[in-house]
Design a protein around this motif. Structure first.
Motif, mmCIF file in Angstrom:
data_model
loop_
_atom_site.group_PDB
_atom_site.id
_atom_site.type_symbol
_atom_site.label_atom_id
_atom_site.label_comp_id
_atom_site.label_asym_id
_atom_site.label_seq_id
_atom_site.Cartn_x
_atom_site.Cartn_y
_atom_site.Cartn_z
ATOM 1 N N GLU A 186 -38.369 11.745 63.114
ATOM 2 C CA GLU A 186 -37.491 11.162 62.473
ATOM 3 C C GLU A 186 -36.522 10.815 63.063
ATOM 4 O O GLU A 186 -36.225 9.381 62.463
ATOM 5 N N LEU A 187 -37.004 10.104 64.363
ATOM 6 C CA LEU A 187 -36.945 9.269 65.613
ATOM 7 C C LEU A 187 -37.016 7.934 64.948
ATOM 8 O O LEU A 187 -36.913 6.814 64.482
ATOM 9 N N GLN A 190 -35.795 6.632 61.796
ATOM 10 C CA GLN A 190 -34.511 5.732 62.498
ATOM 11 C C GLN A 190 -34.716 4.428 62.963
ATOM 12 O O GLN A 190 -34.070 3.635 62.475
ATOM 13 N N ARG A 194 -33.990 -0.761 62.379
ATOM 14 C CA ARG A 194 -33.858 -1.812 63.396
ATOM 15 C C ARG A 194 -34.866 -3.277 63.704
ATOM 16 O O ARG A 194 -34.175 -3.694 63.869
ATOM 17 N N LEU A 219 -35.387 10.633 54.003
ATOM 18 C CA LEU A 219 -34.900 9.500 55.476
ATOM 19 C C LEU A 219 -35.619 7.976 55.255
ATOM 20 O O LEU A 219 -35.105 6.804 55.887
ATOM 21 N N LEU A 302 -33.810 7.163 72.216
ATOM 22 C CA LEU A 302 -33.742 5.973 71.752
ATOM 23 C C LEU A 302 -34.136 4.450 72.048
ATOM 24 O O LEU A 302 -35.093 3.250 71.550
#
Length: 356
Positions: A186-187, A190, A194, A219, A302
């Protein structure tokens, strides 16, 4: 060696990981007769013939339901009792800091405590494991044996030769392996958002449940720089997946992860990694040839991951071959420090110290 020495190496096969095959094949070539744990108590004569048991991931329990978890736990207690009653030699390999299965954590720790107390030898694959064991079990005597994780060089096929042409400007990141929650997929999804113009992320592997597959697909929906290949990747295709990437990205949990066969796999096929400084990374000490990092919490993870991705992007833009050169130097390092023949020889030497 004369007549074969009968041992149990558990598990004695694993379709998802050649680690087992490397060790079992090495043991059989040396003359050991490797048997399955499931057959340990199949007959009195077979039980008596087994002289040594080597258990891997034995502390992990089936937590698909409360009933299966407790059943798994008690079955393993029976196995340990049978080993002790028969005066068999017991070797246990410590693969992780903690069990990755959250639901069975307490029972898993209880089982680990019994394993540590009963084992004649505890094999560790990274130096930090000794400190972890001794902090958890202060009375632990000197039965810890450091044997590195074997390399995977040529195990899944030959490494594909590199071409000298300039690579595409977009950095190609690859996560490969079993898709499980503790691996922080999931990280990854995410953070890929970016860097929508700078990177392309491929996530390849089989999710541990259909629910988790659906969650990850939701996701990643709409992200044009993420490719999800949520399926079992055949062994024969692994070299191609790795070759088509610039860097492997493996944002494992530092809380539970200690060793990583996928890190060794990446290095074995000439690719460096972005990965927390787990035991495998620490032992190899690849310096600037590895994008390693540490963190204390999720927000730090993160930020640290983002920083290392940016470093890899910058290097890739400066010189598109620089990342490949790092990977090839790491391949040379694992060939030296994790040589599969040396690893097998050390394991055989350990067994013989008990059995001669």
């Amino acid at each position: 060696m004369g007549s074969p020495i009968k041992i149990i190496f558990n598990p004695c096969e694993n379709k998802e990981n050649k680690y087992i095959a490397i060790l079992v094949n090495g043991l059989e070539k040396h003359g050991f007769e490797v048997n399955r744990l499931d057959d340990f108590l199949s007959s009195t004569s077979h039980y008596k013939s087994i002289r040594l048991l080597h258990l891997n991931w034995f502390e992990n329990l089936d937590d698909s339901s409360v009933k299966s978890m407790w059943t798994s736990y008690f079955r393993k207690l029976i196995v340990l009792a049978a080993i002790k009653l028969g005066n068999k030699k017991l070797v246990w390999t410590m693969h992780n800091r903690l069990s990755h299965e959250k639901k069975s954590g307490k029972l898993s720790r209880a089982l680990t405590k019994k394993l540590v107390a009963q084992a004649d030898a505890i094999v560790i694959h990274s130096a930090i494991s000794k400190n972890i064991l001794r902090s958890q079990f202060p009375n632990l005597k000197s039965k810890i044996v450091h044997i590195p994780h074997p390399d995977f060089i040529d195990v899944y096929g030959q490494m594909i030769p590199e071409r000298s042409e300039k690579r595409p400007s977009k950095l190609k990141l690859l996560f490969i392996g079993a898709i499980k929650p503790y691996k922080n997929i999931e990280l990854l999804i995410q953070i890929a958002g970016r860097f929508s113009e700078e990177i392309h992320l491929t996530i390849a592997g089989n999710p541990n449940s259909e629910a988790y597959r659906t969650e990850l697909e939701k996701l990643a929906q709409g992200a044009n720089n993420i490719t999800l290949e949520l399926k079992f990747i055949p062994d024969s295709e692994l070299p191609t997946y790795i070759h088509q990437s610039d860097v492997l990205i493996l944002p494992y949990s530092q809380e539970s992860s200690l060793n990583s066969g996928t890190v060794i796999l990446g290095f074995s096929y000439g690719r460096t990694v972005i990965c927390p400084r787990i035991g495998t990374i620490d032992d190899l000490d690849g310096g600037e040839d590895v994008f390693d990092y540490s963190y204390e919490n999720e927000s730090e993870h993160l930020a640290a991951l983002e920083k290392q991705i940016q470093s890899a992007i910058n290097l890739h833009l400066e010189d598109s071959n620089s990342l490949t050169e790092k990977g090839h130097r790491m391949r040379d390092l694992v060939l030296e420090k994790n040589n599969k023949q040396v690893v097998t020889d050390k394991l055989i030497e350990l067994y013989q110290s008990f059995l001669d």
